[in-house]
Design a protein around this motif. Structure first.
Motif, PDB file in Angstrom:
ATOM      1  N   LEU A   1       0.822  -1.208   0.000  1.00 12.38           N
ATOM      2  CA  LEU A   1       0.000   0.000   0.000  1.00 12.38           C
ATOM      3  C   LEU A   1       0.858   1.261   0.000  1.00 12.38           C
ATOM      4  CD1 LEU A   1      -2.900  -0.858   2.473  1.00 12.38           C
ATOM      5  CD2 LEU A   1      -2.830  -1.084  -0.004  1.00 12.38           C
ATOM      6  N   ASP A   2       1.999   1.205   0.660  1.00  9.08           N
ATOM      7  CA  ASP A   2       2.852   2.380   0.730  1.00  9.08           C
ATOM      8  C   ASP A   2       3.415   2.741  -0.643  1.00  9.08           C
ATOM      9  OD1 ASP A   2       3.742   4.210   2.841  1.00  9.08           O
ATOM     10  OD2 ASP A   2       5.761   3.669   2.184  1.00  9.08           O
ATOM     11  N   ASP A   3       3.592   1.745  -1.509  1.00  8.24           N
ATOM     12  CA  ASP A   3       4.061   2.039  -2.866  1.00  8.24           C
ATOM     13  C   ASP A   3       3.035   2.884  -3.614  1.00  8.24           C
ATOM     14  OD1 ASP A   3       6.340   0.509  -2.413  1.00  8.24           O
ATOM     15  OD2 ASP A   3       5.338  -1.331  -3.031  1.00  8.24           O
ATOM     16  N   TYR A   4       1.749   2.531  -3.497  1.00 11.02           N
ATOM     17  CA  TYR A   4       0.705   3.318  -4.139  1.00 11.02           C
ATOM     18  C   TYR A   4       0.580   4.696  -3.492  1.00 11.02           C
ATOM     19  CZ  TYR A   4      -0.740  -0.987  -6.455  1.00 11.02           C
ATOM     20  OH  TYR A   4      -0.769  -2.122  -7.214  1.00 11.02           O
ATOM     21  N   ALA A   5       0.817   4.792  -2.197  1.00  8.42           N
ATOM     22  CA  ALA A   5       0.743   6.090  -1.520  1.00  8.42           C
ATOM     23  C   ALA A   5       1.803   7.055  -2.035  1.00  8.42           C
ATOM     24  CB  ALA A   5       0.889   5.902  -0.010  1.00  8.42           C
ATOM     25  N   HIS A   6       2.941   6.523  -2.491  1.00  9.18           N
ATOM     26  CA  HIS A   6       4.017   7.377  -3.011  1.00  9.18           C
ATOM     27  C   HIS A   6       3.860   7.692  -4.488  1.00  9.18           C
ATOM     28  CE1 HIS A   6       6.847   7.737   0.381  1.00  9.18           C
ATOM     29  NE2 HIS A   6       6.423   6.544   0.740  1.00  9.18           N
TER      30      HIS A   6
ATOM     31  N   ILE B   1      -7.073   7.546   2.858  1.00 14.69           N
ATOM     32  CA  ILE B   1      -5.859   8.036   3.521  1.00 14.69           C
ATOM     33  C   ILE B   1      -4.679   7.124   3.229  1.00 14.69           C
ATOM     34  CG2 ILE B   1      -4.799   8.531   5.750  1.00 14.69           C
ATOM     35  CD1 ILE B   1      -7.566   9.263   6.798  1.00 14.69           C
ATOM     36  N   ALA B   2      -4.882   5.808   3.369  1.00 16.25           N
ATOM     37  CA  ALA B   2      -3.770   4.854   3.242  1.00 16.25           C
ATOM     38  C   ALA B   2      -3.199   4.804   1.832  1.00 16.25           C
ATOM     39  CB  ALA B   2      -4.238   3.467   3.665  1.00 16.25           C
ATOM     40  N   LEU B   3      -4.046   4.965   0.814  1.00 20.34           N
ATOM     41  CA  LEU B   3      -3.594   4.826  -0.565  1.00 20.34           C
ATOM     42  C   LEU B   3      -3.121   6.130  -1.190  1.00 20.34           C
ATOM     43  CD1 LEU B   3      -6.370   2.401  -1.875  1.00 20.34           C
ATOM     44  CD2 LEU B   3      -3.955   1.850  -1.523  1.00 20.34           C
ATOM     45  N   THR B   4      -3.281   7.248  -0.507  1.00 15.97           N
ATOM     46  CA  THR B   4      -2.869   8.535  -1.073  1.00 15.97           C
ATOM     47  C   THR B   4      -1.842   9.277  -0.232  1.00 15.97           C
ATOM     48  OG1 THR B   4      -4.706   9.719   0.003  1.00 15.97           O
ATOM     49  CG2 THR B   4      -5.105   8.820  -2.203  1.00 15.97           C
ATOM     50  N   THR B   5      -1.642   8.869   1.018  1.00 13.83           N
ATOM     51  CA  THR B   5      -0.767   9.622   1.921  1.00 13.83           C
ATOM     52  C   THR B   5       0.312   8.722   2.494  1.00 13.83           C
ATOM     53  OG1 THR B   5      -2.725  10.900   2.559  1.00 13.83           O
ATOM     54  CG2 THR B   5      -0.727  11.219   3.871  1.00 13.83           C
TER      55      THR B   5
END
Length: 254
Positions: free
Chosen positions: A5-10, A124-128
């Motif tokens: 998920l953090d990859d998509y957030a970045h 929040i998790a997928l954009t930040t």
């Protein structure tokens, strides 16, 4: 290669939006879903945020559906139990289970709130990225030790996941999961090796941090400011959901 998920957030399309604005939208949406006495507001929140994630943030819709299916499956089961066990005039009776109009309404409300809250959290998790969330928490005055500890725990979660994926990939290349018996043996070996490998990786990470003059405080910088266009869209969304919430509250009290 596994993506987290953090990859998509970045890498999402809303990466340039201020994290404070995205957190405010997510927090407001959760509160609106909880405060709504009818399913209308949670479903409207879910529709708006889901559309923003897929159309604006360019999150793959298959990924988003797969993520939301996991909590919604549990919510559907819980809503079914609430619907069958709530008191009221029975519409359908199956033994000791009674389906009433009140139970159906409570189950639908529970399910809709779960849908709205899940969409808000995934927004929040997928954009930040978490680094920006930690920067906001620090700017809000949270204790430095709490923020630093949270950052280290978050980092070591990925160290653990990376080691687990590497070991599992090596096992799969050697046909370690070709049968039930080999799968049980490979899973046991993975569990026994993972802790030691992660510990070693953690020690190497600490050495790398110390060599870069880590003094117990990680620098965090919020890189995006609030733009007028983003602020205007956010205000329109908040006012629209607020108007819908007030309308359903007045309609319920009438």
């Amino acid at each position: 290669m596994h993506r987290l998920l953090d990859d998509y957030a970045h890498e999402n399309g809303l990466r340039g939006v201020s994290p404070k604005l995205k957190l405010a939208i997510g927090a407001f949406s959760i509160i609106a879903c909880i405060a709504s006495p009818t399913p209308a507001v949670p479903l409207a929140v879910s529709a708006c945020l889901s559309a923003a994630l897929i159309a604006l943030a360019r999150i793959p819709w298959r990924l988003y559906i797969g993520l939301t299916a996991i909590p919604l499956s549990f919510a559907l089961l819980s809503a079914s139990v609430v619907a069958l066990l709530s008191p009221g005039e029975a519409l359908v009776s199956i033994g000791a289970l009674r389906l009433s109009r009140e139970g159906m309404w409570l189950g639908l409300l529970l399910l809709s709130r779960t849908i709205g809250g899940t969409s808000s959290l995934f927004f929040i998790a997928l954009t930040t990225p978490m680094t920006e969330i930690f920067a906001i928490l620090r700017s809000m005055g949270l204790p430095e030790s709490l923020v630093e500890l949270s950052m280290l725990i978050y980092r070591y979660i990925f160290v653990l996941l990376e080691e687990a994926m590497m070991v599992r990939s090596a096992q799969e290349m050697r046909m370690g999961y070709s049968s039930i018996r080999s799968s049980i043996s490979s899973s046991a070996m993975l569990a026994s090796v993972l802790f030691i490998r992660a510990w070693e990786r953690g020690e190497r990470l600490m050495v790398a941090m110390d060599s870069r003059c880590y003094s117990g405080r990680m620098p965090l910088v919020e890189s995006h400011s609030v733009r007028p266009g983003h602020l205007a869209v956010s205000v329109i969304y908040i006012l629209s959901i607020t108007a819908l919430l007030l309308a359903v509250i007045r309609g319920g009290s009438a």
